[in-house]
Enzyme design. Structure first.
Site, PDB file in Angstrom:
ATOM      1  N   ALA A  22     104.328  58.607  29.148  1.00 26.38           N
ATOM      2  CA  ALA A  22     104.296  59.598  28.075  1.00 26.38           C
ATOM      3  C   ALA A  22     104.755  60.990  28.512  1.00 26.38           C
ATOM      4  CB  ALA A  22     102.873  59.687  27.524  1.00 26.38           C
ATOM      5  N   ASN A  79      96.260  57.982  31.545  1.00 25.06           N
ATOM      6  CA  ASN A  79      97.174  57.441  32.551  1.00 25.06           C
ATOM      7  C   ASN A  79      98.129  58.538  33.030  1.00 25.06           C
ATOM      8  OD1 ASN A  79      96.643  54.509  32.893  1.00 25.06           O
ATOM      9  ND2 ASN A  79      96.911  54.525  30.687  1.00 25.06           N
ATOM     10  N   HIS A 109     100.404  67.318  26.321  1.00 26.03           N
ATOM     11  CA  HIS A 109     100.073  67.358  27.749  1.00 26.03           C
ATOM     12  C   HIS A 109     100.725  68.598  28.338  1.00 26.03           C
ATOM     13  CE1 HIS A 109      98.821  63.152  27.475  1.00 26.03           C
ATOM     14  NE2 HIS A 109      99.987  62.875  26.931  1.00 26.03           N
TER      15      HIS A 109
END
Ligand code: NAD
Length: 266
Positions: A118, A187, A217
């Site tokens: 991601a 993750n 993020h």
């Protein structure tokens, strides 16, 4: 250019990530790869390749892609590598268990690969880590609270998250604890720790934000090679809101880098 036969790929998991990976492989969209089969726990329906059990996959595949979760990686990772089959993983949070990581590093002759999943910037972070490591690395993740509920949470915490009308800090701590406590959501912290080869320097903040339409993020790293800040805002997968929609495409890109017959960005 050397003649090369297509690599036979097996996919473990046929959910949001695995089904798209399998579909694109079956459609010939990964240069140098063919789909050999799919491993799932139950009965596989509506799939573009036969269902295989793990033993069949080990016989019939050159590389297996794990798109099934930490538990599946813990169960099958070592056997895959020991069978001489390469392994590309999405659930790198399982590597927070240092004994498991060591067992995979000692296994072979199959090779272990991690997808960037991601996030991005791992190439530069890894390059900077080679210079002299980092003084600090902080990963701050913001997601919808409903996608962060965990079986270990007490009812009061579940109620607080479900009723939140503004951002709430859900976790602050080490990358190891983050990957263990939020196995399907962090993750990315494990990917950062693996990229820089240092789990101890990475800290994580997890925010539940009821207004978060995108999963965010922010990766901030400071060290001798420089100061880096990557901001990633992904649309969640329509099939699974815990997963960013871009993840299957990261897996496909990783696969093409490993097995592809053309050169290009790596
Ligand atoms: N690295 C990243 O950035 C990143 C991002 C998102 C998700 N992920 C990982 O990808 C995984 C898959 O995500 P998803 O959205 O496709 O999940 P999903 O829940 O939609 O699908 C999971 C699939 O795996 C299968 N499965 C589960 N355990 C299995 C086992 N032991 N053996 C065989 N099959 C098994 C399920 O039946 C299902 O088909 C997540 O669990 C997560 O660990 C990584």
């Amino acid at each position: 250019m050397k003649a090369q036969t297509a690599s036979r790929i097996g996919v473990i998991g046929h959910g949001a990530v695995g089904s798209r990976v399998a579909a694109d492989l079956a459609a010939g969209r990964v240069n140098g790869a063919v789909l050999a089969g799919i491993v799932v726990r139950g009965v596989l329906v509506d799939a573009p390749a036969p269902q295989l059990d793990l033993a069949q996959a080990l016989e019939q595949c050159d590389l297996i892609v794990e798109c099934a979760g930490q538990e599946a990686l813990l169960a099958h990772g070592k056997a895959i590598l020991c069978a001489g089959v390469d392994l590309l993983i999405t659930s790198m949070g399982a590597l927070a268990d240092s004994r498991f990581l060591q067992s995979l590093e000692a296994a072979g002759p199959g090779r272990l690969f991690l997808t960037s999943g991601a996030i991005g910037g791992l190439d530069l972070l890894a390059s900077g880590a080679r210079s002299d490591g980092y003084d600090s690395v902080v990963v701050t993740t913001k997601k919808l609270p409903s996608s962060l509920l965990q079986p270990w949470m007490v009812q009061a915490q579940i109620d607080e998250l479900t009723a939140a009308t503004e951002p709430v800090e859900i976790f602050s701590g080490s990358a190891r604890d983050a990957a263990r406590l939020f196995p399907k959501s962090l993750n990315v912290a494990a990917a950062v720790a693996m990229a820089i080869g240092d789990w101890e320097v990475v800290s994580v903040r997890l925010i539940g934000d009821p207004t978060a339409e995108l999963t965010e993020h922010v990766i901030e790293a400071n060290g001798p090679s420089g100061e880096y800040c990557f901001v990633i805002r992904n649309k969640p997968s329509p099939e699974n809101p815990r997963t960013s929609g871009v993840v299957p495409f990261s897996v496909l890109r990783s696969l093409e880098s490993i097995v592809g017959v053309r050169g290009g960005l790596i």
